[in-house]
Design a protein around this motif. Structure first.
Motif, short mmCIF file in Angstrom:
data_model
loop_
_atom_site.label_atom_id
_atom_site.label_comp_id
_atom_site.label_asym_id
_atom_site.label_seq_id
_atom_site.Cartn_x
_atom_site.Cartn_y
_atom_site.Cartn_z
N PRO A 180 38.70 37.98 31.57
CA PRO A 180 38.78 38.72 32.84
C PRO A 180 37.44 38.85 33.54
O PRO A 180 37.38 39.10 34.74
CB PRO A 180 39.31 40.10 32.42
CG PRO A 180 39.95 39.90 31.09
CD PRO A 180 39.16 38.80 30.43
N ARG A 183 34.33 35.16 36.62
CA ARG A 183 34.66 35.05 38.04
C ARG A 183 34.67 33.60 38.52
O ARG A 183 35.06 33.32 39.65
CB ARG A 183 33.66 35.86 38.88
CG ARG A 183 33.58 37.32 38.52
CD ARG A 183 34.90 38.06 38.70
NE ARG A 183 35.28 38.19 40.09
CZ ARG A 183 36.25 38.99 40.53
NH1 ARG A 183 36.95 39.70 39.67
NH2 ARG A 183 36.54 39.06 41.81
N HIS A 185 36.53 31.41 36.85
CA HIS A 185 37.90 31.02 36.50
C HIS A 185 37.96 29.63 35.86
O HIS A 185 38.81 28.80 36.20
CB HIS A 185 38.80 31.05 37.75
CG HIS A 185 38.70 32.35 38.50
ND1 HIS A 185 38.07 32.48 39.70
CD2 HIS A 185 39.15 33.59 38.17
CE1 HIS A 185 38.13 33.74 40.11
NE2 HIS A 185 38.78 34.45 39.19
N GLN A 188 41.26 28.82 33.94
CA GLN A 188 42.37 28.67 34.88
C GLN A 188 42.29 27.33 35.61
O GLN A 188 43.32 26.68 35.84
CB GLN A 188 42.35 29.82 35.90
CG GLN A 188 42.67 31.19 35.32
CD GLN A 188 41.43 31.98 34.93
OE1 GLN A 188 40.43 31.39 34.51
NE2 GLN A 188 41.49 33.29 35.06
N TYR A 216 46.28 30.26 39.59
CA TYR A 216 45.67 30.48 40.90
C TYR A 216 45.69 31.95 41.34
O TYR A 216 45.35 32.26 42.49
CB TYR A 216 46.39 29.64 41.95
CG TYR A 216 46.21 28.14 41.78
CD1 TYR A 216 44.96 27.60 41.46
CD2 TYR A 216 47.27 27.26 41.96
CE1 TYR A 216 44.79 26.23 41.32
CE2 TYR A 216 47.10 25.88 41.84
CZ TYR A 216 45.87 25.37 41.51
OH TYR A 216 45.69 24.02 41.38
N ASP A 217 46.06 32.86 40.45
CA ASP A 217 46.20 34.27 40.81
C ASP A 217 44.84 34.96 40.80
O ASP A 217 44.52 35.80 39.96
CB ASP A 217 47.15 34.94 39.82
CG ASP A 217 47.53 36.36 40.24
OD1 ASP A 217 47.11 36.79 41.33
OD2 ASP A 217 48.24 37.03 39.48
N SER A 218 44.03 34.60 41.79
CA SER A 218 42.71 35.21 41.97
C SER A 218 42.34 35.05 43.43
O SER A 218 42.89 34.21 44.15
CB SER A 218 41.66 34.53 41.09
OG SER A 218 41.49 33.17 41.45
N GLU A 220 39.70 33.84 44.63
CA GLU A 220 39.08 32.53 44.86
C GLU A 220 40.11 31.42 45.02
O GLU A 220 39.95 30.53 45.87
CB GLU A 220 38.15 32.18 43.69
CG GLU A 220 37.50 30.80 43.85
CD GLU A 220 36.89 30.24 42.56
OE1 GLU A 220 36.34 29.14 42.61
OE2 GLU A 220 37.00 30.91 41.51
N ARG A 252 48.07 38.26 46.88
CA ARG A 252 46.66 37.85 46.99
C ARG A 252 46.28 37.48 48.41
O ARG A 252 45.13 37.65 48.83
CB ARG A 252 46.40 36.66 46.07
CG ARG A 252 46.34 36.99 44.59
CD ARG A 252 45.08 37.76 44.25
NE ARG A 252 44.86 37.82 42.82
CZ ARG A 252 43.81 38.40 42.25
NH1 ARG A 252 42.90 38.98 42.99
NH2 ARG A 252 43.67 38.41 40.93
N GLU A 436 38.77 40.60 36.63
CA GLU A 436 40.02 40.21 37.25
C GLU A 436 41.13 41.16 36.81
O GLU A 436 41.09 41.73 35.73
CB GLU A 436 40.41 38.77 36.86
CG GLU A 436 39.66 37.70 37.61
CD GLU A 436 40.04 37.64 39.09
OE1 GLU A 436 40.91 38.41 39.55
OE2 GLU A 436 39.44 36.81 39.81
N LYS A 437 42.15 41.29 37.64
CA LYS A 437 43.31 42.07 37.28
C LYS A 437 44.14 41.31 36.25
O LYS A 437 43.98 40.09 36.08
CB LYS A 437 44.16 42.36 38.50
CG LYS A 437 44.96 41.15 39.00
CD LYS A 437 45.89 41.53 40.12
CE LYS A 437 46.79 40.36 40.50
NZ LYS A 437 47.77 40.02 39.46
N LEU A 475 38.35 40.55 48.69
CA LEU A 475 39.06 40.47 47.41
C LEU A 475 40.54 40.78 47.55
O LEU A 475 41.35 40.33 46.73
CB LEU A 475 38.42 41.44 46.40
CG LEU A 475 37.01 41.08 45.93
CD1 LEU A 475 36.46 42.16 45.01
CD2 LEU A 475 37.01 39.73 45.21
#
Length: 496
Positions: A180, A183, A185, A188, A216-218, A220, A252, A436-437, A475
């Motif tokens: 998490p 940043r 990723h 991912q 892709y759940d971010s 960015e 997002r 990250e969440k 964000l």
């Protein structure tokens, strides 16, 4: 007259009977879970049932998948890899860490698979890879075992480079073991690089858009997930989770109408199937989206429906998070401080989700006019943080520490110590922005960076407020509170 009567009799004779018409009208729609083929050495007669169970597994319909693998074993008791499938239904890689009965059930299925006569080398390797997770669970921490499983799947993917199913499960393990705090990723992106080419070959496979959405759940990467979000629900509309998952990307990107439509469908399908956890998960995202659209009445309706469900327990994270977060969202986002101050955690809530309620209670008291003392609620937040620290849960320790700092900042503000309030909330925002969440949450109830903007506005610093709100929107695009705060800051600046 005779000709008319004869015509009527002929029409009646040709018409289907009433019960046949009724049966046709009420015939259930065919199940649509996407197309999956997972090659096995089991009896050919059970292959379609095995493929269906794997399709359910790829859409996280764990209970139904378990029943599917059990059906395969009932028809072919020698199908060792079906025990692997049952064990996989207990390893919710992006949800709860299996403990207790779930952990024991997974370990038992792997042991049964290994005790059976040798199947194919590929199946033995899959069983051994999953055993790496369930082995020594009493002595080795779950994140270490998860990485051990992911490493085993990486080797398996190298050994079977043409096996799409192995590659897909390897990609999922990369997402599940992503830090998490990373940043960039990196894991991912590795997962997405595996999944994207396979999706071109297998456009109707449910796992591919599902795991791409998670990859892709971010902030960015979210824009890259829009194609998967648009298609996953069409590929597997019989799976409630497939109906919900697109809203991760919609959230997002601030596409609230799309998120609302997605979660209404998911909520209703999950309710029809008796899946309370998936129903509440969709309702939580739906509540969040309604609030961002400014539709507090619809959000309140979802919370009322939540309260109508009896016997909820917060012991499991999926139900515990949604059950606690939904009323907190409604009260805090609408600044209903009186209601916020009266919230209580649902029964058996774990520290990380109970903390949401203690935080909301503290804000309800501290932001009321006049403010009231919230020392007891802040003390409960501290207890939650220390319980998580004692359990070596670094992620949730940091998340609850952010909530604690936020509450302490508002306490400083209520006491008139503006500098301490801003410094403490800045520390909270920096800590929160570094993590990250998790997949089960739309995001923080109210981002600490957005709260920092509110504090700057209250202390007459509109330029600093504008910067905080713009950073929050980077964000979390489209958040109503940040947009309203930004507009207020701009008005203050222009009026000077």
């Amino acid at each position: 007259m005779r000709r008319c009567l004869a015509a009527i009799l002929m029409l009646l004779a040709c018409a289907p009977p009433a019960h046949a018409q009724e049966d046709h009208q009420h015939h259930p729609a065919p199940e649509r879970l996407g197309k999956v083929h997972f090659a096995t050495s089991c009896a050919p007669a059970v292959q379609p049932a095995f493929d269906r169970a794997v399709a359910l597994l790829h859409s996280f319909a764990y209970d139904q998948a378990d029943m599917g693998f059990a059906d395969v074993l009932a028809r072919d008791p020698a199908c060792a890899v079906a025990h692997w499938g049952r064990a996989m239904t207990h390893y919710h890689q992006l949800w709860d860490v299996p403990v207790g009965a779930g952990l024991a059930a997974g370990a038992r299925e792997i042991a049964l698979a290994e005790a059976m006569p040798p199947a194919s080398a590929r199946e033995r390797a899959l069983i051994a890879a999953l055993r790496a997770y369930f082995d020594q669970a009493d002595r080795i921490a779950a994140p270490v075992r998860a990485m051990r499983y992911s490493d085993a799947m990486a080797k398996l993917a190298r050994d079977y480079p043409r096996d799409d199913e192995i590659a897909i499960f390897h990609a999922l393990s990369l997402i599940a073991t992503a830090s998490p705090g990373d940043r960039d990723h990196a894991r991912q992106k590795r997962a997405a690089a595996i999944l994207e080419p396979i999706w071109k070959r297998q456009p109707d496979h449910p796992g591919l858009p599902h795991y791409l959405i998670h990859a892709y759940d971010s902030a960015e990467l979210a824009a890259k997930g829009l194609a998967a979000a648009r298609l996953y629900a069409k590929i597997a509309p019989s799976a409630p989770h497939a109906l919900h998952m697109p809203s991760h990307i919609f959230t997002r990107l601030g596409l609230w109408d799309d998120s609302i439509a997605s979660n209404i469908a998911a909520r209703d399908a999950a309710k029809a199937q008796g899946d309370v956890g998936e129903q509440l998960h969709a309702m939580d995202y739906l509540t969040y989206a309604y609030l961002q659209r400014g539709d507090a009445a619809s959000a309140a309706h979802e919370v009322a429906d939540l309260h109508a469900i009896t016997g909820l327990s917060g012991a499991g994270f999926k139900i515990g998070y949604a059950g606690n977060a939904m009323p907190v969202r409604l009260a805090v986002e609408t600044h209903d401080w009186a209601s916020a101050s009266q919230l209580t955690p649902i029964a058996n809530s774990t520290p990380q989700v109970a903390a949401l309620v203690w935080w909301a209670r503290a804000l309800g008291k501290l932001r009321a006019r006049p403010p009231a003392a919230a020392d007891g609620d802040i003390a409960e937040l501290q207890k939650c943080r220390e319980a998580l620290r004692a359990a070596n849960d670094s992620y949730w320790t940091a998340q609850v520490d952010t909530l604690l700092k936020s509450a302490q900042a508002w306490r400083f503000a209520a006491a008139g110590d503006r500098e301490a309030a801003i410094a403490t909330m800045t520390a909270a925002a920096d800590e929160e922005d570094g993590l990250e969440k998790l997949p089960l949450t739309p995001g923080p109830i109210v981002p600490a960076r957005e709260q920092l903007g509110e504090l700057f506005l209250l202390t007459g610093k509109p330029h600093e407020a504008l910067g905080a709100f713009e950073a929050a929107l980077d964000l979390a695009p489209g958040r109503r509170g940040s947009l309203q705060g930004k507009a207020a800051a701009e008005r203050q600046i222009s009026s000077r």
